[in-house]
Structures are given as C-alpha cells and as structure tokens.
Design a protein around this motif. Structure first.
Motif, PDB file in Angstrom:
ATOM      1  N   GLU A  19       9.577  -7.077  -0.072  1.00  0.00           N
ATOM      2  CA  GLU A  19      10.095  -6.138  -1.072  1.00  0.00           C
ATOM      3  C   GLU A  19      11.552  -5.763  -0.861  1.00  0.00           C
ATOM      4  N   LYS A  20      11.997  -5.692   0.407  1.00  0.00           N
ATOM      5  CA  LYS A  20      13.369  -5.264   0.689  1.00  0.00           C
ATOM      6  C   LYS A  20      13.877  -5.940   1.949  1.00  0.00           C
ATOM      7  N   ILE A  21      15.194  -6.122   1.990  1.00  0.00           N
ATOM      8  CA  ILE A  21      15.871  -6.637   3.179  1.00  0.00           C
ATOM      9  C   ILE A  21      16.922  -5.605   3.551  1.00  0.00           C
ATOM     10  N   ILE A  22      16.879  -5.149   4.798  1.00  0.00           N
ATOM     11  CA  ILE A  22      17.747  -4.065   5.248  1.00  0.00           C
ATOM     12  C   ILE A  22      18.723  -4.570   6.307  1.00  0.00           C
ATOM     13  N   ASN A  23      19.973  -4.225   6.125  1.00  0.00           N
ATOM     14  CA  ASN A  23      21.076  -4.588   7.011  1.00  0.00           C
ATOM     15  C   ASN A  23      20.787  -4.187   8.460  1.00  0.00           C
ATOM     16  N   PRO A  24      21.203  -5.003   9.435  1.00  0.00           N
ATOM     17  CA  PRO A  24      20.956  -4.690  10.843  1.00  0.00           C
ATOM     18  C   PRO A  24      21.489  -3.325  11.293  1.00  0.00           C
ATOM     19  N   LYS A  25      22.631  -2.921  10.769  1.00  0.00           N
ATOM     20  CA  LYS A  25      23.231  -1.652  11.208  1.00  0.00           C
ATOM     21  C   LYS A  25      22.538  -0.428  10.624  1.00  0.00           C
ATOM     22  N   SER A  71      17.536  -7.201  23.615  1.00  0.00           N
ATOM     23  CA  SER A  71      17.654  -6.137  24.613  1.00  0.00           C
ATOM     24  C   SER A  71      19.077  -5.894  25.110  1.00  0.00           C
ATOM     25  N   LYS A  72      20.004  -6.771  24.769  1.00  0.00           N
ATOM     26  CA  LYS A  72      21.374  -6.616  25.262  1.00  0.00           C
ATOM     27  C   LYS A  72      22.375  -6.581  24.103  1.00  0.00           C
ATOM     28  N   CYS A  73      22.035  -5.829  23.083  1.00  0.00           N
ATOM     29  CA  CYS A  73      22.834  -5.748  21.865  1.00  0.00           C
ATOM     30  C   CYS A  73      23.297  -4.306  21.672  1.00  0.00           C
ATOM     31  N   GLY A  74      24.406  -4.126  21.003  1.00  0.00           N
ATOM     32  CA  GLY A  74      24.865  -2.774  20.678  1.00  0.00           C
ATOM     33  C   GLY A  74      23.878  -2.023  19.809  1.00  0.00           C
ATOM     34  N   LEU A  75      22.999  -2.743  19.113  1.00  0.00           N
ATOM     35  CA  LEU A  75      22.001  -2.112  18.245  1.00  0.00           C
ATOM     36  C   LEU A  75      20.661  -1.900  18.943  1.00  0.00           C
ATOM     37  N   THR A  76      20.556  -2.285  20.209  1.00  0.00           N
ATOM     38  CA  THR A  76      19.297  -2.158  20.946  1.00  0.00           C
ATOM     39  C   THR A  76      18.714  -0.745  20.908  1.00  0.00           C
ATOM     40  N   PRO A  77      19.523   0.324  20.904  1.00  0.00           N
ATOM     41  CA  PRO A  77      18.942   1.671  20.809  1.00  0.00           C
ATOM     42  C   PRO A  77      18.085   1.888  19.553  1.00  0.00           C
ATOM     43  N   GLN A  78      18.143   0.974  18.592  1.00  0.00           N
ATOM     44  CA  GLN A  78      17.276   1.093  17.419  1.00  0.00           C
ATOM     45  C   GLN A  78      15.798   0.985  17.801  1.00  0.00           C
ATOM     46  N   VAL A  98      19.621 -14.105   8.205  1.00  0.00           N
ATOM     47  CA  VAL A  98      19.541 -13.091   9.250  1.00  0.00           C
ATOM     48  C   VAL A  98      20.957 -12.939   9.804  1.00  0.00           C
ATOM     49  N   LYS A  99      21.545 -11.779   9.547  1.00  0.00           N
ATOM     50  CA  LYS A  99      22.952 -11.558   9.881  1.00  0.00           C
ATOM     51  C   LYS A  99      23.181 -11.234  11.349  1.00  0.00           C
ATOM     52  N   TRP A 100      22.215 -10.532  11.969  1.00  0.00           N
ATOM     53  CA  TRP A 100      22.373 -10.108  13.355  1.00  0.00           C
ATOM     54  C   TRP A 100      21.035  -9.576  13.844  1.00  0.00           C
ATOM     55  N   ASN A 101      20.993  -9.172  15.090  1.00  0.00           N
ATOM     56  CA  ASN A 101      19.808  -8.525  15.642  1.00  0.00           C
ATOM     57  C   ASN A 101      19.501  -7.248  14.855  1.00  0.00           C
ATOM     58  N   PHE A 102      18.234  -6.945  14.723  1.00  0.00           N
ATOM     59  CA  PHE A 102      17.733  -5.730  14.089  1.00  0.00           C
ATOM     60  C   PHE A 102      17.872  -5.728  12.567  1.00  0.00           C
ATOM     61  N   GLN A 103      17.876  -6.917  11.953  1.00  0.00           N
ATOM     62  CA  GLN A 103      17.740  -6.981  10.490  1.00  0.00           C
ATOM     63  C   GLN A 103      16.279  -6.693  10.163  1.00  0.00           C
ATOM     64  N   LYS A 104      16.071  -5.930   9.106  1.00  0.00           N
ATOM     65  CA  LYS A 104      14.725  -5.473   8.790  1.00  0.00           C
ATOM     66  C   LYS A 104      14.231  -6.063   7.474  1.00  0.00           C
ATOM     67  N   TYR A 105      12.973  -6.509   7.473  1.00  0.00           N
ATOM     68  CA  TYR A 105      12.320  -7.024   6.279  1.00  0.00           C
ATOM     69  C   TYR A 105      11.132  -6.112   5.988  1.00  0.00           C
TER      70      TYR A 105
END
Length: 188
Positions: free
Chosen positions: A168-174, A62-69, A152-159
């Motif tokens: 099937e896929k791993i998606i970068n946090p950004k 909740s306190k990350c630059g990527l939180t708006p995701q 897991v590189k950072w918050n909001f990494q997607k599997y």
C-alpha cells in the motif's frame, strides 16, 4: 552549463533503469502471503500466518546512521501489535556500504542487547542487485506487487502491507517509524 540540468536527470533515469534491468525476476508471487522465508534462528517464517494484519517490512543494518530506528520500530510494534493487529518484520541487509557485516547470530544479539527487539527478524538477505531476494523482488516491482516500482534507497526503507497482503505504501528510509504518516496508516 544549461545542458548539465538536462543531462543529470537522463543519467539518473539510466541508473534507475539499469538497477531494474540488472535484476532477473525469479518470483511470480503477487501476494505477500505466498512467501516463506527464514528467520534469524534458521526457522521457516510463513507470511500466510500474518493474514489480516497490517505489516511493516523494513531492511535493517546495525552500523548505519539510521540504526537507532530499531528503537522506534520496537515501540510501534509493542504499542500496536495487539490493539491494531500490526507487525513489523525486519530483513537485515549488507547492501549499503557494508553496514550489516554480522552473521545472523551477531545480528540477533545486537538487536536484543541494544534495542530489545521482539518483532520478527529474518535472515540476512540482499534487498537489491542481481541477488535480490524474492520477497524484495515482490516489494520493488509493480509487475509483482500491483502497486508501483521502487528502488530500495538505503537501510530502513519501509514497505507497508495492508490486511489483504497487498503493498500500500513505500516510506523513505529517513522517515522515522513513529512518524504520523505511518502511525495513521496503522491505526486507520
């Protein structure tokens, strides 16, 4: 100076290897449907109830630059949950610069008030390190997921998990949740 170009990759490989060596695998599960976890309200969440769905698993904060995701995650969930049998499952984590300091109740309130989150949110867990949650052991170790090793590189990494419960896929946090690569995976 030319040795620095050789040394940097060696150091990075060592750090990567250390992160995997530091985790003692406690899981022997090889399919996502084998997992039962706890949601933010303290209820059991059985992944076998998601059989036949495409699943996006994401570690949140909740306190990350990527939180708006959170907004885009909710949008793709709302758009595709019924038409494409798709679900987002969030796992709050405080593993990156203490960016998820709240308890489960605070996290739930934050998600609802700020982003109108209705997709399933699980209890706060560790997604890396010696206390890595069993489900993230599955997601990050080829030995378990049959797909590939990852960190897991950072918050909001997607599997991205297929309808058969396999990674099937791993998606970068950004990469935003509404990125064409994710939407095309959902809709194909």
């Amino acid at each position: 100076m030319k040795y620095i170009y050789v040394l940097i990759p060696v150091i990075l490989i060592g750090i990567y290897a250390f992160n995997f060596a530091n985790v003692k695998l406690t899981s022997n599960k090889t399919n996502l449907y084998d997992f039962i976890v706890t949601d933010l309200q303290g209820n059991k969440f059985d992944f076998s109830t998601l059989k036949g769905k495409k699943i996006l698993i994401v570690n949140t904060a909740s306190k990350c630059g990527l939180t708006p995701q959170y907004k885009e995650l909710q949008e793709i969930y709302s758009t595709y949950k019924d038409s494409h049998n798709f679900v987002v499952v969030g796992f709050p984590s405080n593993n990156f610069l203490f960016q998820e300091p709240g308890n489960n109740k605070k996290i739930e309130k934050f998600c609802e008030l700020n982003y109108g989150v209705t997709f399933p949110m699980m209890s706060k867990i560790d997604v890396k390190g010696k206390d890595q949650a069993e489900i993230y052991q599955f997601l990050t170790h080829k030995k378990l997921n049959g797909f590939k090793d990852s960190k897991v590189k950072w918050n909001f990494q997607k599997y991205l998990i297929g309808r058969d419960g396999k990674l099937e896929k791993i998606i970068n946090p950004k990469t935003k949740p509404n990125d064409a690569s994710i939407v095309s995976w959902i809709t194909k």
